[in-house]
Design a protein around this motif. Sequence first.
Motif, PDB file in Angstrom:
ATOM      1  N   ARG A  11      -9.700 -53.750   6.690  1.00  0.00           N
ATOM      2  CA  ARG A  11      -9.740 -52.337   6.330  1.00  0.00           C
ATOM      3  C   ARG A  11     -11.036 -51.688   6.817  1.00  0.00           C
ATOM      4  NH1 ARG A  11      -8.495 -52.769   1.352  1.00  0.00           N
ATOM      5  NH2 ARG A  11     -10.522 -52.621   0.354  1.00  0.00           N
ATOM      6  N   ALA A  12     -12.140 -52.419   6.763  1.00  0.00           N
ATOM      7  CA  ALA A  12     -13.407 -51.880   7.249  1.00  0.00           C
ATOM      8  C   ALA A  12     -13.312 -51.538   8.735  1.00  0.00           C
ATOM      9  CB  ALA A  12     -14.529 -52.882   7.004  1.00  0.00           C
ATOM     10  N   LEU A  13     -12.696 -52.423   9.507  1.00  0.00           N
ATOM     11  CA  LEU A  13     -12.521 -52.143  10.934  1.00  0.00           C
ATOM     12  C   LEU A  13     -11.617 -50.931  11.133  1.00  0.00           C
ATOM     13  CD1 LEU A  13     -12.871 -52.826  13.903  1.00  0.00           C
ATOM     14  CD2 LEU A  13     -11.008 -54.500  13.683  1.00  0.00           C
ATOM     15  N   ALA A  14     -10.533 -50.853  10.341  1.00  0.00           N
ATOM     16  CA  ALA A  14      -9.609 -49.719  10.465  1.00  0.00           C
ATOM     17  C   ALA A  14     -10.292 -48.401  10.123  1.00  0.00           C
ATOM     18  CB  ALA A  14      -8.395 -49.944   9.548  1.00  0.00           C
ATOM     19  N   ILE A  15     -11.128 -48.402   9.064  1.00  0.00           N
ATOM     20  CA  ILE A  15     -11.838 -47.184   8.701  1.00  0.00           C
ATOM     21  C   ILE A  15     -12.842 -46.805   9.778  1.00  0.00           C
ATOM     22  CG2 ILE A  15     -13.488 -46.213   7.040  1.00  0.00           C
ATOM     23  CD1 ILE A  15     -12.062 -47.748   4.852  1.00  0.00           C
ATOM     24  N   GLY A  16     -13.461 -47.813  10.425  1.00  0.00           N
ATOM     25  CA  GLY A  16     -14.372 -47.520  11.530  1.00  0.00           C
ATOM     26  C   GLY A  16     -13.664 -46.810  12.671  1.00  0.00           C
ATOM     27  N   GLY A  34       7.684 -53.423   7.755  1.00  0.00           N
ATOM     28  CA  GLY A  34       7.873 -52.454   8.829  1.00  0.00           C
ATOM     29  C   GLY A  34       7.017 -52.817  10.014  1.00  0.00           C
ATOM     30  N   ALA A  35       6.381 -51.799  10.591  1.00  0.00           N
ATOM     31  CA  ALA A  35       5.645 -51.978  11.833  1.00  0.00           C
ATOM     32  C   ALA A  35       4.358 -52.765  11.601  1.00  0.00           C
ATOM     33  CB  ALA A  35       5.307 -50.609  12.419  1.00  0.00           C
ATOM     34  N   ASN A  36       3.825 -53.291  12.697  1.00  0.00           N
ATOM     35  CA  ASN A  36       2.529 -53.929  12.673  1.00  0.00           C
ATOM     36  C   ASN A  36       1.488 -52.947  12.161  1.00  0.00           C
ATOM     37  OD1 ASN A  36      -0.190 -54.428  14.169  1.00  0.00           O
ATOM     38  ND2 ASN A  36       0.869 -56.401  14.183  1.00  0.00           N
ATOM     39  N   ARG A  37       0.572 -53.428  11.303  1.00  0.00           N
ATOM     40  CA  ARG A  37      -0.380 -52.525  10.656  1.00  0.00           C
ATOM     41  C   ARG A  37      -1.281 -51.821  11.661  1.00  0.00           C
ATOM     42  NH1 ARG A  37      -1.252 -57.670  10.063  1.00  0.00           N
ATOM     43  NH2 ARG A  37      -3.254 -58.662  10.490  1.00  0.00           N
ATOM     44  N   TRP A  38      -1.549 -52.450  12.814  1.00  0.00           N
ATOM     45  CA  TRP A  38      -2.408 -51.804  13.817  1.00  0.00           C
ATOM     46  C   TRP A  38      -1.668 -50.685  14.529  1.00  0.00           C
ATOM     47  CZ3 TRP A  38      -7.190 -52.820  12.864  1.00  0.00           C
ATOM     48  CH2 TRP A  38      -7.518 -54.052  12.289  1.00  0.00           C
ATOM     49  N   VAL A  39      -0.351 -50.830  14.647  1.00  0.00           N
ATOM     50  CA  VAL A  39       0.454 -49.727  15.176  1.00  0.00           C
ATOM     51  C   VAL A  39       0.457 -48.564  14.186  1.00  0.00           C
ATOM     52  CG1 VAL A  39       2.758 -49.033  15.938  1.00  0.00           C
ATOM     53  CG2 VAL A  39       1.900 -51.320  16.483  1.00  0.00           C
ATOM     54  N   GLN A  71      -3.376 -48.878   1.762  1.00  0.00           N
ATOM     55  CA  GLN A  71      -2.219 -49.703   1.410  1.00  0.00           C
ATOM     56  C   GLN A  71      -1.897 -50.716   2.499  1.00  0.00           C
ATOM     57  OE1 GLN A  71      -0.455 -49.788  -1.335  1.00  0.00           O
ATOM     58  NE2 GLN A  71       1.211 -51.131  -0.649  1.00  0.00           N
ATOM     59  N   VAL A  72      -1.975 -50.290   3.750  1.00  0.00           N
ATOM     60  CA  VAL A  72      -1.564 -51.144   4.870  1.00  0.00           C
ATOM     61  C   VAL A  72      -2.589 -52.239   5.145  1.00  0.00           C
ATOM     62  CG1 VAL A  72      -1.071 -51.115   7.357  1.00  0.00           C
ATOM     63  CG2 VAL A  72      -0.162 -49.334   5.890  1.00  0.00           C
ATOM     64  N   PHE A  73      -3.854 -51.975   4.817  1.00  0.00           N
ATOM     65  CA  PHE A  73      -4.909 -52.967   5.057  1.00  0.00           C
ATOM     66  C   PHE A  73      -5.500 -53.417   3.714  1.00  0.00           C
ATOM     67  CE2 PHE A  73      -4.660 -50.630   9.020  1.00  0.00           C
ATOM     68  CZ  PHE A  73      -4.764 -51.620   9.983  1.00  0.00           C
TER      69      PHE A  73
END
Length: 532
Positions: A146-151, A18-23, A138-140
């Motif tokens: 994932r650490a950056l996404a959680i930040g 599907g979409a880009n994980r950052w989106v 799941q996406v990261f």
Amino acid sequence: MSGTTTAAALRRRAAGAGANRWVVLVVLCASLLLVAVDATVLHVAVPAVTEDLRPGGIELLWIVDAYPLVCASLLILFGTLGDRVGRRRILLLGYGLFGVASALAALADTAQMLIVARALLGVGGAMIMPATLSILRQVFPDRRERALAIGIWSAVAAVGAAVGPLLGGFLLEHFWWGSVFLVNIPLMLVSLPVGRLLLPESKGAADGPWDVVGALMAAAGLFGVVLGVKRLGSGEIEGATAVPLLVGAALLFLFVRRQRRRKHPLVDLRMFARPAFSTSVGCIVLAMLALVGLELIAAQYLQLVLGLSPLETGLRLLPLTFAAMAAGLAGARMLRRFGPRRMVCAGFCLTAFAVVLLTAMGGTDDPALMLSGFVLLGFGLETTLFGAYESMLSEAPPEQAGGAAAIGETSYQLGAGLGIALLGSVMNAAYTPGLSSVPGVPASASVAAGHSLGEAYEVAGQLGGGAGETLREAARNCFVHGLHVTLLVSAGLLLLGAAIALRLPRTMNCEAVAPAVEVPAPREVAESRVTA
């Protein structure tokens, strides 16, 4: 490209349908922002709601508490249900319910209708909160990303908590109190189709039936415990407090016992046998215990001792939020460099130092001291929460992501409630004795003033003259003394948290917790290296 990098690329492709994980992260953060804002936006609207709907004391209490109570009690239920039926499905249902409940709250013409609407908002929030974290897990699949996404996720949460009162104040200046709820509807109308289009669906293990009885038992137990803790925080120590607290604790005990005996438990309690998971949960509770209690007392100090307006108080607390945002955005880099153990320990120690620094606050305004103290406090606490959340989520098996996220959010809510109860009790114990007998003030007036600083000011105003001024000054001094004692107790709890955090892993292991992927054939690996 190294084998490790190749494996990470393969995991991202497997999860990134599907979409880009950052989106996807942007969509999840928008969901979180809405829920975080709604948790605090009503605080400034309480006077307007009271004037319009004329609720009784108990009704007003439920108007304020219905949302966090229901949300906290249903987190485990919907987190584990998402693992079973699909996390995106639960999230989208939460979007829809949140929008409908917002409309009901905005149009409420009785206190009872507003309480029901706030409770439905809590149900929607309980669907949304754990789903955002479990989908993020799941996406990261690569832990560095994932650490950056959680930040980013945690920074958005800090923004939402700060924006709520400011947005509410702005809307109340131009519209009626229902507008603080109506603002949710256009955001939900956008989030629902966008989420359906972009968010990937994911599920956990589907072995055995979903434990409906266990889910309801956990919900009822958490409701009783959180309700009892909130009543303790408001100073109520009576049957109305003890009964729900004891019943809730008993139900949670039975829930744990039931889960241990079931072949396919609702929540795999074996996660708590993992030192990193159980330690992270404990760190979240201690960090929130310190944060919420201190924020509440600091707001009273700024308004009642220093005489600042609510808007000025909010502005004074903004540096704490900005520092938390900075820590969230820098968290991934700090975690990679220092590892979970040193990061969380340092966050606790920095927060304890900030708390001790703030004991220099007295009866006069010192903006520079508060600015430095609040900046260190916000950065230290967010560093702690970031490291604990990331370790907890990474330690949990991917199929248990929803349950793990729900446990983390429940720990957050329980820590907040315990913070108000514990630090509020410490504050009262240090404040009240100094007003037992004030020279030149009637004994009855002194006793009444010992209930709270606000009540002391009311009594002083009724007395007037020299006696009133003496009582006012004594109450201010006692409050400052109580503030100092509370800060020192909080510093001790934070240092306890730093000691507990020593059980966390020394380094950030980016491979052991990764979800299993099928090992590709050598030719496929070569092709992936070329395309990557």
